[in-house]
Design a protein around this motif. Structure first.
Motif, short mmCIF file in Angstrom:
data_model
loop_
_atom_site.label_atom_id
_atom_site.label_comp_id
_atom_site.label_asym_id
_atom_site.label_seq_id
_atom_site.Cartn_x
_atom_site.Cartn_y
_atom_site.Cartn_z
N PHE B 934 -4.44 -13.48 14.56
CA PHE B 934 -3.43 -14.29 15.24
C PHE B 934 -2.15 -14.33 14.40
CE2 PHE B 934 -1.60 -18.39 16.63
CZ PHE B 934 -1.59 -18.18 18.00
N ALA B 935 -2.34 -14.50 13.10
CA ALA B 935 -1.18 -14.53 12.20
C ALA B 935 -0.48 -13.16 12.18
CB ALA B 935 -1.62 -14.93 10.80
N LEU B 936 -1.27 -12.10 12.14
CA LEU B 936 -0.69 -10.75 12.18
C LEU B 936 0.18 -10.57 13.42
CD1 LEU B 936 -3.38 -8.04 11.23
CD2 LEU B 936 -1.29 -8.61 10.00
N GLU B 958 -0.84 -8.02 3.05
CA GLU B 958 -1.75 -8.99 2.44
C GLU B 958 -2.79 -9.49 3.45
OE1 GLU B 958 0.35 -12.20 0.29
OE2 GLU B 958 -0.89 -13.55 1.51
N LEU B 959 -2.33 -9.87 4.63
CA LEU B 959 -3.24 -10.33 5.68
C LEU B 959 -4.22 -9.23 6.05
CD1 LEU B 959 -1.05 -12.21 8.30
CD2 LEU B 959 -3.15 -13.06 7.29
N SER B 960 -3.70 -8.03 6.23
CA SER B 960 -4.54 -6.91 6.64
C SER B 960 -5.64 -6.69 5.64
CB SER B 960 -3.71 -5.64 6.78
OG SER B 960 -2.79 -5.78 7.81
N ALA B 975 -10.04 -3.94 12.14
CA ALA B 975 -8.94 -4.36 13.00
C ALA B 975 -7.55 -4.10 12.42
CB ALA B 975 -9.10 -5.85 13.35
N PRO B 976 -7.36 -4.28 11.11
CA PRO B 976 -5.99 -4.08 10.61
C PRO B 976 -5.60 -2.61 10.49
CG PRO B 976 -7.30 -5.46 9.12
CD PRO B 976 -8.23 -4.81 10.06
#
Lengths: 66, 1064, 671
Positions: B934-936, B958-960, B975-976
Motif C-alpha cells: 500500500f505504501a509502495l 527500502e520498502l521493496s 511482489a516488489p
C-alpha cells in the motif's frame, strides 16, 4: 536394582533410561512427573535420561476423574 | 401448524404464577422457587443470609431445602420427597470454563438415602438467570405433566402434557421446538426429562438438554446416579422446560476505517421459501461437505447473483462451517458479492497485456456508457461492471467478457456498439454433440493399440480433415460458428463422409484466429470468417486451389506461407507439453489414445514406485508453475513422508493460473486435457495416492468443461476409478473451482481454498510434501508440469534431459531441461502460445517467434514471470531463458507469461500497475505485503502524478527490500520485483517523472497533454469519438482540443488516421 | 498389536548469537531464542496461541549448511543444527521498516508505539495515508482474538473479513453473532483494547478477576490438553487404555483390571471411528474443555429406533468401562447401550454394574435362562444385555428385575432361589444400595474407603485416590490416607456448592505444576487458587484453603446427618463388598496369584507356600477387611466423627452448624 515410588523394585541394567522404567511399569498415563533421586526430569528427556543403579525413581501421577 | 404446536394444544394448565424478573447480584438471585404438584402451587421464598453463609449454594442449598420437606418416614416414592435443583453462585459464568453444573438431590429409590448428582446442560444456569437459586419440586401430578418456566414472560405454569414423547432424545427436541420462537431461539430452551425405562426401574436418570445449533440437535447430559429420573417419573413429570431470556453479549470492536468497503450497505435476506429450498438443494448437491463450501457459494452466486445473509446462515447450518469463515470467504474471493449484482456481468480484463493495450480506457468507456463505476451495478440491476485481473485471453488483448461471451481486440470506441449488439443478439447456441462417454469400453494396455489402429483407420477413410481451432481466443472470434457452418456446408454438399471436421484446442497462434488447418497437407488458414467457408470448400477441397487471401503473411517480410510448418512462429518451437495441439479433438479420448496417449501410464503401471520417481528426477524437470523446484525431488520427499508417517498422499494439479498475461495452463487443458490427467495418474501410481484434485480458475469455463468431459471419458475407459487398466491401482480426480483470488496460486493458499477456507497462505517451513492437503503428504505441480510427465516416462528421462540447458541428470538443480510454454503477448506481432526449448534467447522469442514489434515501434522491455516478475530491458535480450538466468536478472520464470512492451510504455506506470494489482490480490494476512505494498503504491502514484519527492526512490528501494525479505509467502516475497527491476533498468525514467515532471512515454495522464497538429485534415472522426466533446473544429479544418474538458482517454489518438494527435 | 518402541524426541545443538543451546525437535525458534536469554520483538505472538507469523517482526537469520535465510522465529520449527542470529543489521533494518508501516497506520496505539521504540522507528509521517487511524484503541489485525475464539473455545465466532488492505476484524455482517457465548477470551487477549466484552449475567463484584483466572485455564486447554488428557479429542474416555494398563479397568464384574480386547474400545478407536473432532462440544457456554463428545449419525441396530441415525452423547469413560465390565469389547455395542440408556432414562453405570453382576451370577449358575426369559447372559452377551435394556423401557420381563439394582437382586435371589448370600454379597458391587462406578479399587485402600464411605454410595466423585495411593504411593500411612480422605472429598464437594465442574480442575494441569511437592501437586495448587479468586471475584468474599474446606465440611456433615436421620449412615453402611477390596473368588485370586502371594508374605507375614488357593483367599479376605476397618477408623477420626461414623456434636460446633435444624437430625428414636 532401583526403586520406583518407594515400593516397586526393578532390576537395573546398563543404559537404563526413564522411558525404560515407564515402559517396564506400564505407566502410560500422560499427566505424570518423574524424578530420579529427587531430581526432576523433563518430559522430552525421558528417552535419554540415564537412571543410575540404586536410584529412587518417583513417577507421580496426577489425579483424574469428575 | 407444526406438529409440536398441535401437541401443545392438548395441554391443560393446572397451575400458573407470574414472577418478577430480577437481575442477579454477586452470583445470587436471592430467591427460591417451590412447586407443589399435589396442590399445583407455585411459591417463591427469599434466600436468607444464613443460607448463603452456611450452605453457599448448589448441593448445600438442595440439602437445606430438603430438610423442611421430609420426615423420617419419607421414602423415595413419598409425595413429600422433594427433588431439588440448584446451580450455585458461580454457575452460569462464561468467562471461566466449566461453570454450568446443576446439582440435584432427592431421596434415592436405590438407597433410600439422599442422592446427589451433578450434571451439565443449560438448565441450572438458566434457572438462575430466570431469578431462582434453586427449585424444589414436591408432590405428584395426577397425570403426565410438565413445568414450564418462562423467563421471557415471567410466568411459570404446570401443564398436563398427555401426548409428548417420553424418551428423552425425542422429548428434548419436541419441547425445544414447542417453546422456541424461532430456530435461533432454540438455544434459549433447556429441557429436563427422563425416559420410559425410568418408570419401571430404580436407576432412572434425568437428561438435561442443551441445544447444539451446529448439529441442529438437542444434546443430553445425564444426572445419572441414584435414580433421580425414577423419582421424576414417579411424580408424573414428563419434563421441566425453561425458556431463557435471549442473551447476546455486548461485544464491540473499534471500527476499522476500511471495513466500510467490505460491509454490505444493505443486508439481503431471503424470505422466499422457494429460494431457501434452492439454496439448500445447492448445498446438498455438494453433499453438505464443508470442503466444497466455496463451490456451493459459486453456485449460489451464479444463481442469485449474490450471497445473501440467509445463504451464509444456511451454509453454516448445513455444512458446519463457522459463519465467520463463510463471511471471510464471501468477502475474500472476487467471485462473491454480498449485494445483488446485475443480470449481465461485464468484465473488462485489466491483465498486463490488456493494460498495455489500453484496457483502462475501455473500462472508463464502459463506466461512461452505462453510468456506473467499476464494481457497481446499474439501478435496474441489468448490468454490473468490474475490472478483472486477466481473463486469460491475452493474445487478443484488450479483452472483455459480457455475459458468457468473450470479445477480443476491444477499443474504447467500440463500447457503445458492443452494448448495442449485446442487447440485440443473444449468444448463438452451438450444436450439442452427443457425449459418447457412456458407451466407452474399459481399456488395458493391449487395447490401447487397438484403439489407436481403429482411430487411424477411421481417419484414413476421409480425404482430409479440417482442424478448426476452438481455443478461447478463436472462440471469441467465432471459431465455433466456423466449425458448425463448415459441417453444415459439407453436409449440404454431401461431403460429410469425405471430410472430417475437428474441433481442436488452442493452436497457439491466437493473433490470427480463427484458424483452420486443412490436413493432411497442413494448409494454414488464418482470420477465417463465415463468408470464407464456401470458398474453402468449393475452391480448396473441391477445386484443389488454395485460398490465397486466407494465408498467413509475415508482417516483417511480407512473405506469404501456405503450410503451418514453414511459419517462423511455429518453426522455432519444440512441442512436448503441447504435443497434441491442433491435432486432436480434446473432447475425444480416443484421439488422445491414437497419439499414444495413456501408453506412458501403461508403462508406469509396470514400473515400481522408485523407478518412476527416478525417471522424473533424472529428466531434470523443474516445476513449471514458477518456483522451478525439481519435480522428482518433490515426489521423493512426499514418498518419504508418507512412508514415515504411514499416511496416504494426495496429488494436486494447480490450474489456478492467475498471472495476468499468462494462459498456458488454460490452453493446455483446452487442447489436451488427458495429458494432465495421465501425468497425475503416473504420480499417483508412484505415490500410491487414491485421490487427486485439480484446482482450476472459475474464469476458464471452456477449460473446465473439457476437463470434466475428459475425466468422465477416462472414468468410462477405466483409466480413473477402481482397478485402472485392470490392475489393482485405483485413483480418481476431483475438481475444485477457484473463486477469484490470485494468491490461491500459492500452494498453501491453494490447499486452504481446497479445504473450503479463505485462501490465506501459511508458513512453508514445513513443506506440503510433508503436511499438505488435509495435513497429509501432498504433491502439487502445475498443469504444464503434469502434461510433460507422460512424455518423460514414454520417451525416457535422458531424452528430456538432453533438451534445454545444463547437465541435469545428476542433479536437477544444475540446469533447466526440456521446453517451456510461454504466452507471448503485448506489443508483439505474433501473440499467442509458444513452446520453446529452455535456453532460447529472449531475442529469438520476441523477434523470431514473435515476429517483432508492430506498427514500427521500438522494443522497450519484456516482462516475465507475472506480476511478481521483472521487466528486462533491451540490452539484455541476448539472455538465455531458463530458471536461473531469469532469477539473476531480477525477474523469474513464473508460470510463463511474457509481455512485450514497446516504447509507448511508461515503466513507472507499469510498476504502479503491478503493485496495484498485488494490493488487490494480497490476502492481507502479513504486514509487509498488506501495509508495504500500500505504501509502495502511494509513492508510485505520487510519482506518476508529478508529485514525486527527492527521497522517493530511496524509500521505494527500502520498502521493496523489506517486503521481499519479510513477507510470509512468495506473493509478497516477489511482489516488489517490478519496482526493483524497473528501478534497476529504468531509473532515469523515474527521475524524469520526479524532477522534470514529465512522462517520456506519454502515458501518465497527469503529466501529459493531448494536442492536434497540422496533419489534421478535419475529418471530424476524433471529435465524434471524443466522449467529453472536448474537440472542436469545422469539417475540413484544423481541430483543437479544449484542455479543460480533455480527460486524456486517448480515443482521439486511437481513431486518428493522419497522425495528427500528439501527446506531450 | 505390537507397540512401537518409543524413541525419544530428537534434539539439536543450535547456536544463537554464538551461544549454544540444546533444543528439542520442532520447538519454535522464538521459544529457543527467548530461553537462551535473547529478546525479539513481536506483535502477533501470544504465548497461549498457535503462532500465526503475520507481524513478521520476529525475523531472525537462520544458517543451514552455509545457506542463510530470514525466518520468523515464532513459527519456525527447529529441525536441524542451525546457526541463528537475532539482530543483524539487515534484520534491524527490516524491523524498523515494518515498525514504520505499523506506525504509519496506527500511530497512537500504545503497543505499536512501544514496538516502534524498540525497533528504532520514530517517523509517524513517513507512511501516513488516508487509512491512517488515529484511534489509540484501534485494532492492529494481530489476530489474537480470532485465534483465541478458535483455539480457546473452538467457536470461530469472529474472524477476519475482506482481503489485502481491506482486511478487518468483525463478526459476520458487522452484527454480534447470537451464538457468541460471551466467554470474553477475545477481549482478554486483545493487546490494544479494541474489543470490549464482559460476561455480566451474574453481576460479579470483580469480573476482571474472574476472567484473569478463567483465561489461564482456557490457555492451558488450548496448549496443554493435547499433550495431557486429550479431553477435547475424546472427552472423559481418554483413560480407557490407561486404566487397562494400570490393571484398573473393570472387566467381568470387577473381577479383573485389564483385558486383551481393550484395544477394541480404547480412545484411539473412538477418535478414529466415532467421535466428531474439532467441535465446540461444551455442555455449558464458555467451557474450553469441550469434553461433551458425541457420535454423529450413529445407526441404531436394535430397539424401537432401529435403523435410525442419531446423535449419541458420549460414550464417557464410565460408559465405555461399563462395556468392558459386561465383557462387551465392541464400541458399536457401547455406543448403542449408551444411546438407549440415555433416551430411556437409565444410568449407564448402574446398568452396566448390575448386568455384570447378573452375568457373573448366570455363569455361576445362580440364575438360568429360566429366570432371564431365555437370555443367555454370559459375559460378553451384548445383544442380551441390550434386550434387558429394551425390556426396562417396555416395563416387562427380566430387564425390569435388573432395573431394581444389585441389592434387590441379591435379596430376591437369596429369598426366592436360596442363593448363597455370602457369595452374592462378595461379588455384588454395591454399597448402601448404589452400584459401584467403573474403577477397580482392589489395590488402593484409600480408594476403597473413598468409594464405600461416600455418603450417597460408591461413586468416585467424592474421592479418587487410586493414583495417589496405589500408583504414586504418596499416602502410605493410615494417617496419610485419612488426611486424603478428608481433603479430597471436601474439595470435590466444594465444586458442587458453586455449580462448577471438577474436570476442569484436574484433567488439565499447568505446565509447571510439577514444581510443587507431590502431595501439593495432586491438588493442582494453581487451579485451586483460580477457584478461590473466582469465588472472590463473584461474591467479594476472599477464601483460602481453610475457608473452602469449612464451607464444604458443613454441607458434607449435613448430608451425612441426613443419612443418620433415616437410620442409616453409620459404619455398617460404609462396608464394601469383598470384591471391592480384594479377590473374591479363587479364580480371581489365581489371576494375580504372584502378587497376592507376595503381599501375604511381606504384608501379612504368612508364608503362602503349601497353602491351597481357598486358604489363601480366606487369609487375604480377613487381612483386607482388617486393613479396611483401620482406614475408616482413621478417616472417621480425621473427620471428627465417632467410631460409628456419626458426626460429633463437638465437630458440628467447631464448624458452626450446631443450629437447631441440624441438631435435630442427630436425635434418633432408636438411640
Amino acid at each position: 536394582m532401583i526403586e520406583v515410588n518407594n515400593k516397586e523394585k526393578l532390576d537395573w541394567f546398563e543404559g537404563m533410561t526413564v522411558q525404560d522404567v515407564l515402559d517396564k511399569m506400564g505407566y502410560i498415563y500422560p499427566r505424570i512427573t518423574v524424578s530420579v533421586n529427587d531430581q526432576l526430569v523433563n518430559k522430552e528427556d525421558y528417552a535419554t535420561y540415564k537412571v543410575p543403579d540404586n536410584a529412587r525413581v518417583n513417577v507421580f501421577h496426577l489425579a483424574h476423574g469428575g | 401448524m407444526s406438529n409440536t404446536k398441535k401437541l401443545k394444544e392438548h395441554h391443560k394448565v393446572l397451575g400458573e404464577s407470574a414472577f418478577e424478573i430480577v437481575s442477579l447480584n454477586k452470583g445470587y438471585a436471592d430467591r427460591i422457587l417451590r412447586i407443589d404438584l399435589d396442590k399445583n402451587e407455585i411459591t417463591t421464598t427469599e434466600v436468607t443470609q444464613q443460607m448463603k453463609d452456611l450452605w453457599i449454594g448448589g448441593k448445600g442449598f438442595d440439602l437445606w431445602l430438603t430438610l423442611p420437606e421430609i420426615d423420617r418416614d419419607t421414602k423415595w416414592d413419598s409425595n413429600n420427597n422433594p427433588i431439588c435443583f440448584s446451580s450455585g453462585p458461580l454457575g452460569g459464568t462464561t468467562s471461566f470454563p466449566g461453570s454450568g453444573k446443576t446439582l440435584i438431590t432427592t431421596i434415592s429409590p436405590l438407597t433410600n438415602l439422599i442422592i446427589d448428582s451433578n450434571v451439565g446442560g443449560h438448565f441450572g444456569p438458566y434457572l438462575k438467570f430466570a431469578g431462582f437459586d434453586a427449585l424444589t419440586v414436591v408432590g405428584k401430578a395426577k397425570e403426565d405433566s410438565i413445568i414450564f418456566i418462562d423467563a421471557v414472560e415471567g410466568k411459570i405454569t404446570i401443564e398436563t402434557a398427555p401426548e409428548e414423547q417420553v424418551d428423552s432424545h425425542l422429548a428434548a427436541e419436541e419441547f425445544t421446538e414447542m417453546y422456541a420462537e424461532s430456530d435461533i431461539d432454540k438455544k434459549n430452551i433447556a429441557v429436563v426429562s427422563a425416559g420410559r425405562a425410568a418408570e419401571h426401574t430404580r436407576m432412572g436418570i434425568l437428561n438435561f438438554s442443551f441445544w447444539d445449533w451446529r448439529r441442529n440437535a438437542a444434546r443430553l447430559k445425564q444426572a445419572g446416579r441414584g435414580g433421580v429420573g425414577t423419582v421424576f417419573r414417579n411424580k408424573n413429570l414428563k419434563a421441566i422446560v425453561i425458556k431463557n431470556r435471549n442473551y447476546t453479549p455486548s461485544w464491540r470492536v473499534e471500527e476499522n476505517k476500511v471495513a466500510r468497503y467490505v460491509t454490505p450497505k444493505k443486508i439481503s435476506i431471503q424470505k422466499d421459501a422457494g429460494d431457501i429450498n434452492e439454496i439448500k438443494a445447492i448445498i446438498k448437491k455438494w453433499n453438505n461437505d464443508p470442503e466444497y463450501v466455496i463451490e456451493m457459494m459459486q453456485d449460489i452466486q451464479d444463481h442469485f447473483k449474490h450471497i445473501s445473509k440467509t445463504a451464509v446462515e444456511l451454509l453454516t447450518e448445513h455444512t458446519g462451517t463457522p459463519k465467520a469463515a463463510i463471511y471471510h470467504i464471501a468477502t475474500f474471493y472476487k467471485s462473491f458479492s454480498l449485494e445483488p449484482k446485475g443480470e449481465t456481468l461485464i468484465q473488462v480484463c485489466l491483465g498486463t497485456a490488456c493494460h498495455v493495450k489500453g484496457a483502462q480506457n475501455v473500462l472508463t468507456s464502459f463506466e461512461r456508457a452505462i453510468g456506473i463505476k467499476d464494481g457497481g451495478t446499474t439501478e435496474d440491476r441489468k448490468y454490473s461492471l468490474e475490472g478483472v485481473r486477466c481473463l486469460g485471453a491475452c493474445s487478443i488483448a484488450p479483452v472483455i467478457k459480457i455475459g458468457d461471451e468473450v470479445i477480443g481486440n476491444v477499443q474504447a470506441k467500440d463500447v457503445e456498439k458492443i452494448l448495442k449488439n449485446y442487447k440485440a443478439e443473444s449468444i448463438e447456441e452451438t450444436e450439442v454433440e452427443q457425449d459418447t462417454a457412456a458407451d466407452l469400453d474399459r481399456v488395458n494396455s493391449s487395447t490401447l493399440e487397438q484403439i489407436k489402429t481403429r482411430e487411424m483407420e477411421n481417419t484414413a477413410r476421409y480425404k482430409g480433415a479440417l482442424m478448426v481451432c476452438t481455443g478461447t481466443g478463436c472462440v471469441s472470434a467465432k471459431g465455433l460458428n466456423i466449425h458448425d457452418s463448415l459441417k453444415k456446408e459439407l453436409k449440404k454438399r454431401n461431403l460429410e463422409s469425405d471430410y472430417l471436421v475437428v474441433k481442436t484446442g488452442c493452436n497457439g497462434f491466437c493473433a490470427v484466429g480463427p484458424i483452420l488447418v486443412v490436413q493432411p497437407q497442413g494448409v494454414f488458414y488464418q482470420k477465417v470468417s463465415m463468408e470464407d467457408i464456401a470458398s474453402i470448400i468449393d475452391d480448396h477441397l473441391l477445386g484443389g486451389n488454395i485460398v490465397e487471401k486466407l494465408l498467413y503473411k509475415d508482417p516483417q517480410t511480407e512473405k506469404t506461407y501456405t503450410s503451418m510448418n514453414e511459419i517462423e512462429f511455429f518453426t522455432e518451437q519444440q512441442l512436448i507439453a503441447l504435443r497434441n495441439k491442433g491435432l486432436i479433438d480434446p473432447e475425444n479420448i480416443d484421439h488422445y489414445i491414437a497419439r499414444d496417449g495413456y501408453k506412458a501410464l501403461a508403462k508406469a503401471l509396470e514400473m515400481d514406485s522408485d523407478a518412476i520417481i527416478k525417471e522424473v528426477t533424472v529428466s531434470g524437470i523443474r516445476g513449471r508453475g514458477g518456483g522451478g523446484f525439481p519435480a522428482g525431488i518433490k515426489w521423493q520427499s512426499c514418498k518419504k513422508a508418507m512412508e514415515e508417517r504411514e499416511e496416504p498422499s494426495y496429488i494436486v494439479c494447480n490450474a489456478d493460473e492467475g498471472d495476468p498475461g499468462a494462459f498456458m495452463d488454460r490452453s493446455i487443458i483446452e487442447t489436451d486435457p488427458h495429458s494432465v490427467i495421465e501425468g497425475m495418474l503416473i504420480a499417483a501410481k508412484a505415490l500410491q495416492a487414491k485421490e487427486g484434485f485439480i484446482y482450476i480458475r472459475k474464469e476458464y469455463p471452456l477449460a473446465m468443461e473439457r476437463l470434466e468431459k475428459a475425466l468422465d471419458q477416462a472414468r468410462s475407459r477405466g483409466l480413473l476409478g477402481d482397478s485402472i487398466m485392470g490392475t489393482n491401482f485405483s485413483f480418481d480426480i476431483h475438481i475444485h473451482r477457484g473463486a477469484g483470488a490470485f494468491v490461491c496460486g500459492e500452494s498453501t493458499a491453494l490447499m486452504a481454498s481446497m479445504s473450503g477456507k479463505a485462501g490465506e497462505p501459511k508458513a512453508k517451513y514445513i513443506h506440503n510434501v510433508e503436511y499438505g492437503y488435509r495435513d497429509k503428504p501432498t504433491v502439487l505441480n502445475n498443469v504444464e508440469t503434469w502434461a510433460n510427465i507422460p512424455e518423460i516416462i514414454l520417451k525416457g528421462a535422458g531424452w528430456f534431459a538432453d533438451i534445454g540447458t545444463g547437465e541435469v541428470k545428476e542433479n536437477p538443480w544444475n540446469g533447466s531441461s526440456g521446453t517451456k510454454v510461454f504466452s507471448l503477448v503485448g506489443d508483439v506481432n505474433n501473440t499467442g502460445l509458444v513452446e520453446v526449448p529452455m535456453g532460447i534467447t529472449l531475442h529469438d522469442i520476441v523477434f523470431k517467434v514473435g515476429g517483432g514489434i508492430p506498427n514500427g515501434r521500438k522494443f522497450k522491455a519484456i516482462q516475465t514471470g507475472g506480476p511478481s516478475g521483472g521487466c528486462i530491458p533491451d540490452d539484455m535480450l541476448d539472455m538465455k531463458v531458463d530458471f536461473d538466468s531469469l532469477s539473476e536478472a531480477g525477474s523469474m520464470m513464473g508460470s510463463g507469461g511474457m509481455i512485450v512492451m514497446d516504447d509507448h510504455t511508461c515503466m513507472v506506470d507499469v510498476a504502479r500497475y503491478f503493485i496495484n494489482f498485488l494490493i488487490d490480490e494480497s490476502c492481507g494476512k502479513c504486514t509487509p505485503c498488506r501495509e508495504g505494498l500500500f505504501a509502495l503504491s502511494k509513492i508510485l502514484t505520487r510519482i506518476t502524478k508529478g508529485e514525486g519527492r527527492e527521497d522517493d526512490l530511496e524509500q521505494l528501494q527500502e520498502l521493496s527490500e523489506t517486503i521481499e525479505a519479510s513477507s510470509l509467502c512468495q506473493l509478497g516475497g516477489t511482489a516488489p520485483n517490478p519496482v526493483l527491476t524497473t528501478l534497476r533498468y529504468f531509473e532515469d525514467e523515474y527521475i524524469k517523472h520526479i524532477k522534470d515532471k514529465t512522462c517520456p512515454a506519454g502515458i501518465c495522464t497527469e503529466l501529459i497533454t493531448y494536442s492536434i497538429n497540422d496533419n489534421c485534415t478535419g475529418c471530424v472522426i476524433c471529435a465524434k469519438n471524443c466522449p467529453t466533446e472536448a474537440i472542436s473544429g469545422e469539417p475540413k479544418e484544423l481541430h483543437t482540443i479544449n484542455q479543460q474538458d480533455c480527460i486524456k482517454c486517448g480515443i482521439c489518438l486511437e481513431s486518428c488516421k493522419y497522425n495528427a494527435v500528439e501527446v506531450k | 498389536m505390537a507397540t512401537k518402541t518409543k524413541a525419544g524426541p530428537t534434539k539439536y545443538e543450535i547456536s544463537i548469537n554464538g551461544k549454544t543451546a540444546t533444543v528439542v525437535e520442532d520447538t519454535y525458534l522464538l521459544k529457543a531464542v527467548m530461553d537462551a536469554g535473547f529478546n525479539v520483538p513481536t506483535l502477533c505472538h501470544h504465548k497461549d496461541l498457535t503462532p500465526d507469523g503475520t507481524c513478521r517482526l520476529c525475523l531472525c537469520e537462520v544458517e543451514t549448511n552455509g545457506k542463510k535465510k530470514l525466518v520468523t522465529a515464532c513459527n519456525y520449527p527447529v529441525r536441524s543444527e542451525i546457526k541463528v542470529k537475532t539482530n543483524t543489521e539487515e534484520i534491524k533494518k527490516h524491523r524498523k521498516s515494518l515498525a514504520e508501516m505499523y506506525l504509519g497506520r496506527w500511530p497512537n496505539v500504545e503497543t505499536i508505539q512501544n514496538i516502534a521504540k524498540l525497533c528504532g522507528a520514530t517517523d509517524k509521517e513517513k507512511y501516513k495515508s488516508d487509512i491512517t487511524d488515529e484511534n489509540p484503541k484501534a485494532c492492529i489485525l494481530c489476530g489474537h482474538c480470532v485465534r483465541a475464539c478458535s483455539s480457546f473455545m473452538i467457536q470461530d465466532i469472529l474472524g477476519f473479513a475482506g482481503r489485502g488492505i481491506k482486511r478487518h476484524l468483525t463478526m459476520p455482517f458487522g452484527d454480534v453473532d447470537p451464538h457468541c457465548v460471551g466467554c470474553t477470551s477475545c477481549g482478554y487477549v486483545c493487546p490494544t483494547g479494541a474489543i470490549q466484552i464482559t460476561d455480566e449475567m451474574n453481576n460479579p463484584v470483580d469480573p476482571e478477576l474472574i476472567r484473569r483466572h478463567g483465561m489461564k485455564v482456557n490457555a492451558e486447554m488450548a496448549t496443554l490438553d493435547k499433550m495431557q488428557n486429550r479431553m477435547r479429542e475424546v472427552g472423559t474416555a481418554n483413560i480407557v487404555e490407561v486404566m487397562d494398563a494400570y490393571d484398573l479397568l473393570p472387566v467381568h464384574n470387577f473381577k479383573f483390571g485389564k483385558h486383551p480386547d481393550t484395544h477394541k474400545i480404547d480412545s484411539k478407536v473412538m477418535t478414529r471411528d466415532y467421535f466428531t473432532q474439532g467441535a465446540a462440544d461444551a455442555c455449558w457456554l464458555g467451557c474450553s474443555m469441550a469434553c461433551a463428545k458425541a457420535v454423529d449419525g450413529f445407526e441404531l441396530k436394535t430397539g424401537p429406533y432401529k435403523g435410525e441415525k442419531v446423535v449419541v452423547d458420549g460414550p464417557e469413560y464410565e460408559t465405555a468401562a461399563g462395556g468392558s465390565n459386561m465383557g462387551g469389547f465392541d464400541l458399536d455395542f457401547i455406543v448403542e447401550y449408551n444411546f438407549y440408556c440415555d433416551t430411556y432414562g437409565i444410568d449407564t453405570i448402574s446398568f452396566a454394574t448390575t448386568i455384570a453382576f447378573v452375568m457373573e451370577a448366570f455363569e455361576a449358575g445362580i440364575i438360568t435362562e429360566e429366570h432371564t426369559g431365555g437370555k443367555k447372559l454370559n459375559f460378553g452377551a451384548m445383544d442380551e444385555a441390550l434386550e434387558c435394556l429394551h425390556e426396562m423401557a417396555r416395563g416387562e420381563g427380566f430387564g425390569v428385575e435388573v432395573g431394581q439394582g444389585v441389592r434387590r437382586l441379591k435379596e430376591k435371589w437369596v429369598k426366592e432361589l436360596g442363593a448363597d448370600p455370602e457369595f452374592l454379597n462378595d461379588i455384588g458391587m454395591e454399597v448402601k444400595g448404589l452400584e459401584f462406578s467403573e474403577y477397580v479399587s482392589k489395590e488402593s485402600l484409600a480408594q476403597q474407603a473413598g468409594y464405600a464411605m461416600a455418603i450417597k454410595g460408591p461413586q468416585h466423585d467424592e474421592a479418587w485416590l487410586i493414583f495417589i495411593d496405589m500408583v504414586n504411593n504418596q499416602i502410605p500411612s493410615f494417617d496419610d490416607k485419612a488426611e486424603a480422605l478428608y481433603y479430597f472429598p471436601l474439595f470435590r464437594i466444594w465444586f458442587g456448592l458453586l455449580g462448577l465442574c471438577k474436570i476442569v480442575w484436574n484433567d488439565v494441569a499447568p505446565a509447571d505444576n510439577s514444581k510443587y511437592p507431590p502431595q501439593e501437586a495432586a491438588k493442582i495448587p494453581e487451579h485451586v487458587e483460580n477457584y478461590w479468586k473466582f469465588f472472590e471475584g463473584m461474591t467479594g468474599i476472599p477464601v483460602d484453603e481453610d475457608k473452602m474446606l469449612l464451607q464444604a465440611e458443613r454441607v458434607f456433615n449435613l448430608q451425612r446427618l441426613m443419612s443418620y436421620y433415616f437410620g442409616r449412615g453409620t459404619r455398617e453402611d460404609d462396608m464394601p463388598p469383598l470384591r471391592a477390596i480384594g479377590p473374591a473368588t479363587v479364580e480371581e485370586y489365581l489371576s494375580r496369584e504372584e502378587r497376592y502371594d507376595k503381599q501375604m508374605k511381606e504384608e501379612i507375614g504368612i508364608d503362602p507356600e503349601g497353602k491351597s488357593a481357598e486358604e489363601k483367599l480366606a487369609i487375604t479376605r480377613d487381612h483386607r477387611f482388617k486393613q479396611y476397618n483401620k482406614v475408616i477408623d482413621a478417616a472417621y477420626k480425621r473427620r471428627g466423627w465417632d467410631e460409628n461414623g456419626v458426626p460429633t456434636v463437638e465437630r458440628l460446633k467447631q464448624i458452626g452448624i450446631d443450629i437447631p435444624e441440624v441438631m435435630a437430625l442427630l436425635e434418633r428414636p432408636d438411640q
